[in-house]
Design an enzyme around this catalytic site. Structure first.
Site, PDB file in Angstrom:
ATOM      1  N   LYS A 195      -1.668   1.398  -9.473  1.00  0.00           N
ATOM      2  CA  LYS A 195      -2.649   2.101  -8.651  1.00  0.00           C
ATOM      3  C   LYS A 195      -2.584   1.573  -7.227  1.00  0.00           C
ATOM      4  CE  LYS A 195      -6.941   1.426  -7.393  1.00  0.00           C
ATOM      5  NZ  LYS A 195      -6.940   2.116  -6.097  1.00  0.00           N
ATOM      6  N   GLU A 269      -4.316 -12.118  -7.416  1.00  0.00           N
ATOM      7  CA  GLU A 269      -3.958 -12.634  -6.085  1.00  0.00           C
ATOM      8  C   GLU A 269      -5.045 -12.148  -5.141  1.00  0.00           C
ATOM      9  OE1 GLU A 269      -1.500 -14.545  -5.512  1.00  0.00           O
ATOM     10  OE2 GLU A 269      -0.177 -14.235  -7.227  1.00  0.00           O
ATOM     11  N   CYS A 303      -3.422 -12.011   3.721  1.00  0.00           N
ATOM     12  CA  CYS A 303      -4.206 -12.986   2.955  1.00  0.00           C
ATOM     13  C   CYS A 303      -3.815 -14.423   3.259  1.00  0.00           C
ATOM     14  CB  CYS A 303      -4.069 -12.686   1.478  1.00  0.00           C
ATOM     15  SG  CYS A 303      -2.371 -12.443   1.004  1.00  0.00           S
ATOM     16  N   GLU A 401     -13.307 -14.908   5.228  1.00  0.00           N
ATOM     17  CA  GLU A 401     -12.099 -14.210   5.643  1.00  0.00           C
ATOM     18  C   GLU A 401     -12.480 -13.081   6.607  1.00  0.00           C
ATOM     19  OE1 GLU A 401     -10.440 -11.987   2.306  1.00  0.00           O
ATOM     20  OE2 GLU A 401      -8.426 -12.458   2.989  1.00  0.00           O
TER      21      GLU A 401
HETATM   22  P1  NAD Z   1      -9.995  -4.457  -2.430  1.00  0.00           P
HETATM   23  O1  NAD Z   1     -10.354  -5.515  -3.378  1.00  0.00           O
HETATM   24  O2  NAD Z   1     -11.081  -3.638  -1.865  1.00  0.00           O
HETATM   25  O3  NAD Z   1      -8.973  -3.446  -3.086  1.00  0.00           O
HETATM   26  C1  NAD Z   1      -7.743  -3.859  -3.670  1.00  0.00           C
HETATM   27  C2  NAD Z   1      -7.375  -2.885  -4.744  1.00  0.00           C
HETATM   28  O4  NAD Z   1      -8.309  -3.049  -5.812  1.00  0.00           O
HETATM   29  C3  NAD Z   1      -7.472  -1.422  -4.324  1.00  0.00           C
HETATM   30  O5  NAD Z   1      -6.444  -0.684  -4.950  1.00  0.00           O
HETATM   31  C4  NAD Z   1      -8.828  -1.012  -4.852  1.00  0.00           C
HETATM   32  O6  NAD Z   1      -8.931   0.361  -5.095  1.00  0.00           O
HETATM   33  C5  NAD Z   1      -8.911  -1.817  -6.130  1.00  0.00           C
HETATM   34  N1  NAD Z   1     -10.270  -2.112  -6.592  1.00  0.00           N
HETATM   35  C6  NAD Z   1     -11.377  -2.308  -5.844  1.00  0.00           C
HETATM   36  N2  NAD Z   1     -12.432  -2.552  -6.638  1.00  0.00           N
HETATM   37  C7  NAD Z   1     -11.977  -2.518  -7.925  1.00  0.00           C
HETATM   38  C8  NAD Z   1     -12.596  -2.687  -9.198  1.00  0.00           C
HETATM   39  N3  NAD Z   1     -13.884  -2.934  -9.321  1.00  0.00           N
HETATM   40  N4  NAD Z   1     -11.828  -2.589 -10.309  1.00  0.00           N
HETATM   41  C9  NAD Z   1     -10.503  -2.344 -10.197  1.00  0.00           C
HETATM   42  N5  NAD Z   1      -9.877  -2.142  -9.013  1.00  0.00           N
HETATM   43  C10 NAD Z   1     -10.599  -2.244  -7.891  1.00  0.00           C
HETATM   44  O7  NAD Z   1      -9.141  -5.183  -1.321  1.00  0.00           O
HETATM   45  P2  NAD Z   1      -8.463  -4.525  -0.062  1.00  0.00           P
HETATM   46  O8  NAD Z   1      -9.550  -4.367   0.942  1.00  0.00           O
HETATM   47  O9  NAD Z   1      -7.639  -3.346  -0.430  1.00  0.00           O
HETATM   48  O10 NAD Z   1      -7.438  -5.692   0.342  1.00  0.00           O
HETATM   49  C11 NAD Z   1      -7.812  -6.762   1.071  1.00  0.00           C
HETATM   50  C12 NAD Z   1      -8.006  -7.985   0.203  1.00  0.00           C
HETATM   51  O11 NAD Z   1      -6.819  -8.269  -0.539  1.00  0.00           O
HETATM   52  C13 NAD Z   1      -8.246  -9.206   1.042  1.00  0.00           C
HETATM   53  O12 NAD Z   1      -9.284  -9.985   0.498  1.00  0.00           O
HETATM   54  C14 NAD Z   1      -6.911  -9.956   0.978  1.00  0.00           C
HETATM   55  O13 NAD Z   1      -7.004 -11.315   1.223  1.00  0.00           O
HETATM   56  C15 NAD Z   1      -6.448  -9.626  -0.385  1.00  0.00           C
HETATM   57  N6  NAD Z   1      -4.994  -9.794  -0.476  1.00  0.00           N
HETATM   58  C16 NAD Z   1      -4.493 -10.845  -1.185  1.00  0.00           C
HETATM   59  C17 NAD Z   1      -3.117 -11.045  -1.263  1.00  0.00           C
HETATM   60  C18 NAD Z   1      -2.554 -12.207  -2.025  1.00  0.00           C
HETATM   61  O14 NAD Z   1      -1.363 -12.259  -2.230  1.00  0.00           O
HETATM   62  N7  NAD Z   1      -3.359 -13.141  -2.449  1.00  0.00           N
HETATM   63  C19 NAD Z   1      -2.245 -10.149  -0.648  1.00  0.00           C
HETATM   64  C20 NAD Z   1      -2.790  -9.082   0.061  1.00  0.00           C
HETATM   65  C21 NAD Z   1      -4.171  -8.914   0.116  1.00  0.00           C
END
Ligand code: NAD
Length: 499
Positions: A195, A269, A303, A401
């Site tokens: 997804k 992650e 991140c 963050e």
């Molecule tokens: P997000 O958590 O809002 O969304 C990430 C994904 O999760 C999206 O596809 C979203 O639709 C899905 N999602 C959201 N809520 C969900 C739920 N309740 N159940 C299942 N899926 C759900 O994050 P974002 O705003 O898209 O990305 C930014 C975040 O990702 C930041 O906190 C960043 O640090 C983190 N990030 C981490 C890494 C890593 O390698 N650790 C890499 C990139 C981004």
């Protein structure tokens, strides 16, 4: 110190970046085919450089997820029965296909995310290497030899795929974060439902289109939609054996708690707040130059970004001067404005408001913008590259963050205090230490509670080494053989050969 004028946004030919025939089908990819016909529901994909609607894509629900899971389940026995060599050959073909179509993938990613072409190119080149590395590593992934550990009983350790994997990825590196999951998941013999973020589905769909003829139907499925519907179903479905998320800590908590109901494996992650500890013996110019990239790459929507400087007070003033000088040279613009643009807009209006709110609250809590500190007027979600000084320990700016082009600066006097404060955050993804003292370059990293610690660099990654966090940044590892380990399971078979 005087605050420099905010940079101008360089504008270009956004409309000409991707031709309409280069877009992928804008629908779910299930069981080897794109869904046809009008989707029941759609959502808009926005150009962050100007806020206009690029396209509308299908928005799925639990029903589409269940169909995709059923297809993945059906494809599993034949896929897992292939030898590592056979799967590796297919992964190498996927790498070749991405490389052959790198140009369109780069432009599509740049357009959808608003990211500079330079960043999108790095994403695509890295994605090719992830498939190639994983293909090779999966063939060398041999472990314990068989032996008798009990008299007359020979033990074999079999390595098996986990089964059907749900992969949920974010918007900051849509293709690359997807590939970090897909390569080890597929190499280990699992089938997958992925997804993408609802905001950035285009390169995941393009990848599915490009490899449609390479993979057996059902091995790779893409379902579009929101986290609360599609992501939630991948997390709670009893037919998914492992759910892997790259995303926020909030989403990580929700995924893990939903997954707990079926006791499925979870791989997370999550976010980061990487400290950058600069000692008084550091090469300050190198640290400032390093942070120009590590703090502002992908507009700081990263991140592992170096976002929180802890600098020794005796060199703080000089370091801030050098950093501001570096940051003042960043070229801001939309991706269509040329290959030398270095900093683009943030992904969405709501994220733009979040980052501006973070800056405003930091100022209210005593910080000062040495450069930037505001939106850049004009269309799109541009925030000026910002350095905040005088950040107070314990405030939001020091702990949370921002996920934007914002680097905060705090000072310290004692090494122990710097280490304590660096560790005093919810996150544990990455950190860096800048020093020319060889003993310190080993002793300080050992005391830092972060999954990656760089010394005299920051944000340098390679497919051979693991990536992942501690504490609130989650568990599980992307990249390296550790990812192959996470996406497979061991089985002990013991044979009684007494006669
Ligand atoms: P997000 O958590 O809002 O969304 C990430 C994904 O999760 C999206 O596809 C979203 O639709 C899905 N999602 C959201 N809520 C969900 C739920 N309740 N159940 C299942 N899926 C759900 O994050 P974002 O705003 O898209 O990305 C930014 C975040 O990702 C930041 O906190 C960043 O640090 C983190 N990030 C981490 C890494 C890593 O390698 N650790 C890499 C990139 C981004």
């Amino acid at each position: 110190m005087t605050t420099a004028a905010l940079p101008e946004i360089r504008r270009g030919d956004q409309a000409g970046l991707v031709k309409s025939e280069e877009f992928p089908p804008l629908n779910h990819f299930i069981d080897g085919a794109f869904a046809t016909g009008e989707p029941a529901a759609t959502s808009a994909v926005i150009d962050p450089a100007n806020g206009s609607e690029l396209v509308r894509v299908a928005r799925g629900d639990a029903e589409e997820v269940d169909r995709a899971i059923a297809a993945a389940k059906q494809a599993l026995p034949a896929w897992r029965a292939l030898t590592p060599k056979e799967r590796a050959e297919l992964l190498n073909k996927i790498a070749d296909r991405i490389e052959q179509h790198a140009d369109v993938l780069i432009r599509l990613e740049a357009l959808n995310c608003g990211k500079p072409l330079e960043v999108a190119e790095d994403d695509v080149v890295s994605a090719v290497d992830t498939f190639r590395f994983t293909a090779g590593a999966s063939r060398a992934f041999t472990e314990l030899g068989a032996a008798d550990y009990v008299e007359d009983h020979t033990s074999l350790i079999l390595r098996e795929p986990v089964g059907v994997v749900g992969a949920i990825v974010p918007w900051n590196y849509p293709l690359l974060m997807g590939v970090w999951k897909l390569a080890p998941i597929l190499a280990a013999g699992n089938t997958v439902v992925i997804k993408p973020s609802e905001q950035t589905p285009l390169t995941t769909l393009k990848l599915a289109e490009l490899v449609q003829d390479l993979l057996p139907a059902g091995v790779l499925n893409v379902v579009l939609g929101k986290g609360s519907a599609v992501g939630a179903r991948l997390s709670d479905s009893p037919d998914v054996d492992l759910v892997a998320l790259t995303g926020s800590v909030r989403a990580g908590r929700e995924v893990a708690s939903a997954a707990g109901q079926t006791v499925k494996r979870v791989h997370l992650e999550l976010g980061g707040k990487a400290p950058v500890i600069i000692f008084d013996d550091a090469d300050l110019a190198a640290a400032a130059e390093g942070l120009r990239a590590a703090g502002y790459w992908n507009s700081g929507q990263e991140c592992g970004a170096g976002t929180r400087v802890l600098v020794h007070e005796s060199v703080a003033e000089r370091f801030v001067e050098l950093l501001v000088e570096q940051v003042s040279t960043l070229v801001v613009g939309e991706p269509g404005a040329g290959a030398d643009v270095e900093l683009g807009p943030l992904i969405s209006e709501s994220h733009f408001e979040n980052v501006l709110g973070f800056i405003e609250r930091a100022k209210a809590e005593g910080a000062t913008a040495a450069i930037g500190g505001d939106r850049i007027e004009g269309d799109g979600y541009f925030v000026a590259p910002t350095v905040l000084t005088g950040v107070v320990e314990g405030t939001e700016a020091a702990r949370e963050e921002a996920f934007g082009p914002v680097v905060t600066v705090e000072t310290f006097t004692e090494e122990e205090d710097a280490i304590r404060r660096a560790n005093d955050v919810e996150y544990g993804l990455a950190a860096s230490v800048w020093t020319r003292d060889s003993a310190r370059s080993l002793s300080v990293p050992r005391q830092l509670d972060f999954g990656t610690v760089w010394v005299n660099s920051h944000l340098v990654l390679a497919n051979e080494v693991p990536w992942g966090g501690f504490k609130g940044s989650g568990y599980g590892r992307d990249l390296s053989i550790y990812a192959l380990n996470d996406f497979s399971r061991t089985k002990h078979v013991q044979i009684n050969h007494a006669r």
